[in-house]
Write a protein that holds these residues in place. Structure first.
Motif, PDB file in Angstrom:
ATOM      1  N   GLY A  25       0.786  -1.225   0.000  1.00  0.00           N
ATOM      2  CA  GLY A  25       0.000   0.000   0.000  1.00  0.00           C
ATOM      3  C   GLY A  25       0.817   1.273   0.000  1.00  0.00           C
ATOM      4  O   GLY A  25       0.266   2.368   0.173  1.00  0.00           O
ATOM      5  N   VAL A  26       2.142   1.156  -0.180  1.00  0.00           N
ATOM      6  CA  VAL A  26       2.962   2.364  -0.308  1.00  0.00           C
ATOM      7  C   VAL A  26       2.464   3.183  -1.502  1.00  0.00           C
ATOM      8  O   VAL A  26       2.395   4.420  -1.448  1.00  0.00           O
ATOM      9  N   TYR A  27       2.129   2.463  -2.582  1.00  0.00           N
ATOM     10  CA  TYR A  27       1.466   3.083  -3.727  1.00  0.00           C
ATOM     11  C   TYR A  27       0.099   2.413  -3.847  1.00  0.00           C
ATOM     12  O   TYR A  27      -0.007   1.215  -4.070  1.00  0.00           O
ATOM     13  N   ALA A  28      -0.947   3.196  -3.640  1.00  0.00           N
ATOM     14  CA  ALA A  28      -2.304   2.644  -3.671  1.00  0.00           C
ATOM     15  C   ALA A  28      -2.725   2.333  -5.099  1.00  0.00           C
ATOM     16  O   ALA A  28      -2.150   2.868  -6.068  1.00  0.00           O
ATOM     17  N   ASP A  29      -3.722   1.458  -5.225  1.00  0.00           N
ATOM     18  CA  ASP A  29      -4.258   1.116  -6.534  1.00  0.00           C
ATOM     19  C   ASP A  29      -4.711   2.385  -7.248  1.00  0.00           C
ATOM     20  O   ASP A  29      -5.488   3.178  -6.697  1.00  0.00           O
ATOM     21  N   GLY A  30      -4.194   2.627  -8.450  1.00  0.00           N
ATOM     22  CA  GLY A  30      -4.547   3.811  -9.213  1.00  0.00           C
ATOM     23  C   GLY A  30      -3.679   5.028  -8.935  1.00  0.00           C
ATOM     24  O   GLY A  30      -3.858   6.075  -9.567  1.00  0.00           O
ATOM     25  N   GLU A  31      -2.727   4.893  -8.012  1.00  0.00           N
ATOM     26  CA  GLU A  31      -1.842   6.016  -7.694  1.00  0.00           C
ATOM     27  C   GLU A  31      -0.684   6.072  -8.679  1.00  0.00           C
ATOM     28  O   GLU A  31      -0.107   5.046  -9.053  1.00  0.00           O
ATOM     29  N   ARG A  32      -0.332   7.274  -9.089  1.00  0.00           N
ATOM     30  CA  ARG A  32       0.769   7.439 -10.034  1.00  0.00           C
ATOM     31  C   ARG A  32       2.092   7.097  -9.373  1.00  0.00           C
ATOM     32  O   ARG A  32       2.385   7.553  -8.264  1.00  0.00           O
ATOM     33  N   LEU A  33       2.881   6.260 -10.046  1.00  0.00           N
ATOM     34  CA  LEU A  33       4.211   5.928  -9.543  1.00  0.00           C
ATOM     35  C   LEU A  33       5.162   7.097  -9.790  1.00  0.00           C
ATOM     36  O   LEU A  33       4.933   7.925 -10.689  1.00  0.00           O
ATOM     37  N   PRO A  34       6.243   7.209  -9.001  1.00  0.00           N
ATOM     38  CA  PRO A  34       7.232   8.260  -9.260  1.00  0.00           C
ATOM     39  C   PRO A  34       7.748   8.180 -10.686  1.00  0.00           C
ATOM     40  O   PRO A  34       7.782   7.106 -11.294  1.00  0.00           O
ATOM     41  N   GLY A  35       8.149   9.316 -11.218  1.00  0.00           N
ATOM     42  CA  GLY A  35       8.639   9.365 -12.582  1.00  0.00           C
ATOM     43  C   GLY A  35       9.969   8.657 -12.744  1.00  0.00           C
ATOM     44  O   GLY A  35      10.645   8.293 -11.774  1.00  0.00           O
ATOM     45  N   GLU A  36      10.343   8.495 -13.992  1.00  0.00           N
ATOM     46  CA  GLU A  36      11.562   7.771 -14.329  1.00  0.00           C
ATOM     47  C   GLU A  36      12.789   8.377 -13.666  1.00  0.00           C
ATOM     48  O   GLU A  36      13.624   7.664 -13.085  1.00  0.00           O
ATOM     49  N   ASP A  37      12.932   9.711 -13.736  1.00  0.00           N
ATOM     50  CA  ASP A  37      14.115  10.363 -13.170  1.00  0.00           C
ATOM     51  C   ASP A  37      14.153  10.203 -11.652  1.00  0.00           C
ATOM     52  O   ASP A  37      15.226   9.986 -11.072  1.00  0.00           O
ATOM     53  N   GLY A  70       1.693   8.994 -17.430  1.00  0.00           N
ATOM     54  CA  GLY A  70       2.633   8.306 -16.555  1.00  0.00           C
ATOM     55  C   GLY A  70       2.254   6.866 -16.342  1.00  0.00           C
ATOM     56  O   GLY A  70       1.454   6.286 -17.083  1.00  0.00           O
ATOM     57  N   VAL A  71       2.829   6.284 -15.305  1.00  0.00           N
ATOM     58  CA  VAL A  71       2.590   4.887 -14.954  1.00  0.00           C
ATOM     59  C   VAL A  71       1.917   4.833 -13.590  1.00  0.00           C
ATOM     60  O   VAL A  71       2.338   5.522 -12.658  1.00  0.00           O
ATOM     61  N   TYR A  72       0.886   4.000 -13.474  1.00  0.00           N
ATOM     62  CA  TYR A  72       0.081   3.959 -12.257  1.00  0.00           C
ATOM     63  C   TYR A  72       0.095   2.555 -11.653  1.00  0.00           C
ATOM     64  O   TYR A  72       0.106   1.551 -12.372  1.00  0.00           O
ATOM     65  N   ALA A  73       0.070   2.499 -10.320  1.00  0.00           N
ATOM     66  CA  ALA A  73       0.012   1.218  -9.617  1.00  0.00           C
ATOM     67  C   ALA A  73      -1.321   0.542  -9.898  1.00  0.00           C
ATOM     68  O   ALA A  73      -2.353   1.194 -10.065  1.00  0.00           O
ATOM     69  N   GLN A  74      -1.286  -0.780  -9.948  1.00  0.00           N
ATOM     70  CA  GLN A  74      -2.500  -1.547 -10.208  1.00  0.00           C
ATOM     71  C   GLN A  74      -2.480  -2.809  -9.337  1.00  0.00           C
ATOM     72  O   GLN A  74      -1.507  -3.551  -9.348  1.00  0.00           O
ATOM     73  N   THR A  75      -3.555  -3.009  -8.582  1.00  0.00           N
ATOM     74  CA  THR A  75      -3.664  -4.223  -7.771  1.00  0.00           C
ATOM     75  C   THR A  75      -4.177  -5.356  -8.642  1.00  0.00           C
ATOM     76  O   THR A  75      -5.277  -5.247  -9.198  1.00  0.00           O
ATOM     77  N   PRO A  76      -3.421  -6.435  -8.800  1.00  0.00           N
ATOM     78  CA  PRO A  76      -3.884  -7.537  -9.648  1.00  0.00           C
ATOM     79  C   PRO A  76      -5.195  -8.121  -9.139  1.00  0.00           C
ATOM     80  O   PRO A  76      -5.423  -8.217  -7.927  1.00  0.00           O
ATOM     81  N   LEU A  77      -6.066  -8.488 -10.061  1.00  0.00           N
ATOM     82  CA  LEU A  77      -7.289  -9.184  -9.701  1.00  0.00           C
ATOM     83  C   LEU A  77      -6.957 -10.639  -9.371  1.00  0.00           C
ATOM     84  O   LEU A  77      -5.875 -11.126  -9.702  1.00  0.00           O
ATOM     85  N   ALA A  78      -7.879 -11.335  -8.744  1.00  0.00           N
ATOM     86  CA  ALA A  78      -7.691 -12.761  -8.445  1.00  0.00           C
ATOM     87  C   ALA A  78      -8.970 -13.479  -8.833  1.00  0.00           C
ATOM     88  O   ALA A  78      -9.912 -13.555  -8.055  1.00  0.00           O
ATOM     89  N   ILE A  79      -8.995 -13.991 -10.043  1.00  0.00           N
ATOM     90  CA  ILE A  79     -10.173 -14.667 -10.566  1.00  0.00           C
ATOM     91  C   ILE A  79      -9.865 -16.148 -10.674  1.00  0.00           C
ATOM     92  O   ILE A  79      -8.895 -16.541 -11.309  1.00  0.00           O
TER      93      ILE A  79
END
Length: 252
Positions: A25-37, A70-79
């Motif tokens: 949960g450091v990066y929540a689902d849908g939260e933007r990850l830090p940039g490349e630099d 940018g790139v965003y965190a995503q919580t994998p589904l479990a189906i």
């Protein structure tokens, strides 16, 4: 360890750390990850190394890129997917979970076509390159995220011209479809394998080209051992868990 393998371990380790941060949960689902630099400075590596690490996250479903944003965190589904499903069961019978909550499948992109099937499907059906098969397709989504494609192929020659099913693309189980076509299956086998996605798979499932899919195929025969149909289920590997039941008995 060679220099090449050491370099590879660097971006794999960075991906492991970011994956762990998303899980904690450091990066929540849908939260933007830090940039490349910013990530390059944090891990003290080159930008290329960060790109490779982030690609791993995208390919296993822990991140999603949005063009120009940018790139965003995503919580994998479990189906859950049962590798040997009951062909008589209802379509969309699996259980889907997201963030611990049960979720229902939405079904869209329903279509029916009559074209030559892919070469491997044609071979299974015993069709020549020019022969066609009726194909019923549906896409299954959870929370607006496409997770599965189902295609059912039946040789055109087995489908009566007067059959209503020729024009009815509504989702259904394969046994129901065959019954509607006046065909009777008596045996079948399911084979599941991992493979690289096709271009159409990538477009419909909205996945990167580097992410493998699970391809489960149910092939059915009639009493005369004639192949009647193939049902192909293509699953996003970042969304599915293949589940097996194991019977354990106390040793005596």
């Amino acid at each position: 360890m060679t220099d090449a393998s050491s370099a590879q371990r660097v971006f794999v380790n960075i991906a492991d750390q970011l994956r762990s941060d998303i899980a904690r949960g450091v990066y929540a689902d849908g939260e933007r990850l830090p940039g490349e630099d910013e990530l390059a400075a944090k891990f003290q590596v080159a930008s290329r190394t960060i790109n490779r690490a982030v690609d791993l996250l995208k390919n296993d479903g822990h991140a999603i890129g949005r063009r120009g944003s940018g790139v965003y965190a995503q919580t994998p589904l479990a189906i859950k997917h049962e590798p040997c499903p009951d062909p008589a069961g209802p379509q969309g019978r699996e259980g889907a979970w997201a963030a611990g909550e049960p979720r229902a499948f939405d079904i869209d992109c329903v279509a029916i076509t009559s074209d030559p099937p892919p070469a491997d499907i044609a071979s299974t059906l015993g069709l020549d390159a020019e022969q066609t098969a009726l194909t019923w397709m549906a896409r299954f989504s959870v929370q607006g995220r496409p997770v599965r494609l189902t295609r059912m192929y039946v040789p055109d020659g087995l489908v009566p011209e007067t059959s209503v099913a020729r024009r009815d693309a509504s989702p259904r189980r394969l046994t129901t479809l065959l019954h509607d076509l006046g065909l009777s299956a008596v045996d079948g086998v399911v084979e599941t394998r991992g493979r690289a996605p096709s271009g159409e798979d990538c477009d419909l499932l909205e996945i990167p080209v580097g992410r493998f899919v699970l391809d489960a195929r149910l092939t059915v025969w009639d009493a005369e051992e004639r192949v009647l149909a193939v049902e192909q289920t293509v699953m996003d590997t970042a969304a599915y868990v293949v589940s097996h039941s194991v019977a354990l008995r106390e040793a005596r």
